[in-house]
Design a protein around this motif. Structure first.
Motif, PDB file in Angstrom:
ATOM      1  N   THR A 205       0.875  -1.216   0.022  1.00  0.00           N
ATOM      2  CA  THR A 205       0.038  -0.107  -0.055  1.00  0.00           C
ATOM      3  C   THR A 205       0.859   1.288   0.207  1.00  0.00           C
ATOM      4  O   THR A 205       1.756   1.421   0.660  1.00  0.00           O
ATOM      5  CB  THR A 205      -0.986   0.118   1.221  1.00  0.00           C
ATOM      6  N   ILE A 206       0.555   2.215  -0.806  1.00  0.00           N
ATOM      7  CA  ILE A 206       1.089   3.351  -0.966  1.00  0.00           C
ATOM      8  C   ILE A 206       0.542   4.528  -0.016  1.00  0.00           C
ATOM      9  O   ILE A 206      -0.611   4.425  -0.113  1.00  0.00           O
ATOM     10  CB  ILE A 206       1.202   3.868  -2.451  1.00  0.00           C
TER      11      ILE A 206
ATOM     12  N   TRP B 141      -1.299   6.061   9.357  1.00  0.00           N
ATOM     13  CA  TRP B 141      -0.350   5.571  10.609  1.00  0.00           C
ATOM     14  C   TRP B 141       0.712   4.353  10.096  1.00  0.00           C
ATOM     15  O   TRP B 141       1.901   4.683  10.396  1.00  0.00           O
ATOM     16  CB  TRP B 141      -1.201   4.999  11.662  1.00  0.00           C
ATOM     17  N   GLY B 142       0.481   3.327   9.563  1.00  0.00           N
ATOM     18  CA  GLY B 142       1.433   2.440   9.286  1.00  0.00           C
ATOM     19  C   GLY B 142       0.668   1.152   8.864  1.00  0.00           C
ATOM     20  O   GLY B 142       1.190   0.251   8.266  1.00  0.00           O
ATOM     21  N   GLY B 143      -0.424   1.193   9.375  1.00  0.00           N
ATOM     22  CA  GLY B 143      -1.222  -0.250   9.231  1.00  0.00           C
ATOM     23  C   GLY B 143      -1.075  -1.290  10.163  1.00  0.00           C
ATOM     24  O   GLY B 143       0.054  -1.522  10.495  1.00  0.00           O
TER      25      GLY B 143
ATOM     26  N   SER C 168       6.539   5.832   1.655  1.00  0.00           N
ATOM     27  CA  SER C 168       5.532   6.827   1.824  1.00  0.00           C
ATOM     28  C   SER C 168       4.882   6.254   3.015  1.00  0.00           C
ATOM     29  O   SER C 168       4.521   5.220   3.472  1.00  0.00           O
ATOM     30  CB  SER C 168       4.479   6.889   0.656  1.00  0.00           C
ATOM     31  N   GLY C 169       3.948   7.387   3.511  1.00  0.00           N
ATOM     32  CA  GLY C 169       2.788   7.206   4.645  1.00  0.00           C
ATOM     33  C   GLY C 169       3.500   6.622   5.979  1.00  0.00           C
ATOM     34  O   GLY C 169       4.675   6.591   6.233  1.00  0.00           O
ATOM     35  N   GLY C 170       2.703   6.121   6.857  1.00  0.00           N
ATOM     36  CA  GLY C 170       3.101   5.905   8.283  1.00  0.00           C
ATOM     37  C   GLY C 170       3.846   4.368   8.301  1.00  0.00           C
ATOM     38  O   GLY C 170       4.591   4.152   9.444  1.00  0.00           O
TER      39      GLY C 170
ATOM     40  N   ASP D  28       6.405   5.360  10.765  1.00  0.00           N
ATOM     41  CA  ASP D  28       6.180   5.123  11.920  1.00  0.00           C
ATOM     42  C   ASP D  28       6.517   3.836  12.450  1.00  0.00           C
ATOM     43  O   ASP D  28       7.142   3.416  13.671  1.00  0.00           O
ATOM     44  CB  ASP D  28       4.466   4.996  12.138  1.00  0.00           C
ATOM     45  N   LEU D  29       6.694   2.899  11.496  1.00  0.00           N
ATOM     46  CA  LEU D  29       6.865   1.320  11.461  1.00  0.00           C
ATOM     47  C   LEU D  29       8.515   1.158  11.271  1.00  0.00           C
ATOM     48  O   LEU D  29       9.126   0.555  12.037  1.00  0.00           O
ATOM     49  CB  LEU D  29       5.978   0.443  11.237  1.00  0.00           C
TER      50      LEU D  29
END
Length: 175
Positions: free
Chosen positions: A81-82, A86-88, A107-109, A113-114
């Motif tokens: 996922t792009i 949060w990070g999923g 990109s993204g969490g 975050d993770l």
């Protein structure tokens, strides 16, 4: 991606793709993936029972216990996922399942975050980078051990108690 990955990793390796197909769009995408894999000359399975005979296994709406079993048998987790928020939870769960090393989009969490921008997991921006990261983790035992240990360390920091402590610290600073 899978044909190139198959050339890079041991022959017994399998790519398992799991996801929800609860909408007509996701069902269409699932069917597209099956057709694309077959056109690429891959042996495609659509359930865990086909793992031995397939290069790629495409599974939709996997029951939770089967998903856990598959994660427990896995060596690496790729999150496709792009711009994930949060990070999923899927990435955090994979990291917690025996310290699976993760490969996430930059990109993204999931990345910030993770995977902590590459400290805890590997990242990619395109297909070639994703394949290189997967191949590295599947063929380099030192890299695998390093990222596995870091995954376990990271998920220990993602608990409700740690969240409450950090939130309380922020509130104290404001007051």
């Amino acid at each position: 991606m899978v044909p190139k990955l198959i050339k890079e990793v041991p022959p017994q390796a399998r790519v398992v793709i799991m996801g929800s197909a609860g909408t007509s769009t996701s069902e269409s995408y699932y069917n597209y993936l099956v057709k694309t894999a077959l056109r690429s000359g891959l042996r495609v399975g659509t359930s865990a029972s086909h793992i031995l005979n397939a290069n790629v296994i495409l599974m939709k709406n996997v029951p939770r216990q089967e998903m856990i079993n598959l994660l427990d048998e896995s060596r690496v987790f790729l999150h496709a996922t792009i711009n994930e928020h949060w990070g999923g939870i899927a990435v955090a769960e994979a990291m917690a399942r025996g310290g699976l090393p993760v490969v996430v989009h930059k990109s993204g969490g999931a990345w910030s975050d993770l995977a902590l921008n590459g400290e805890v997991g590997l990242g990619y921006e395109g297909v070639d980078e994703a394949v290189d990261a997967l191949a590295k983790l599947m063929t380099d035992s030192r890299a695998w051990s390093n990222y596995s240990m870091r995954s376990l360390d990271r998920v220990r920091d993602i608990t409700f108690d740690k969240f409450v402590d950090k939130l309380a610290e922020l509130v104290r600073k404001i007051l």
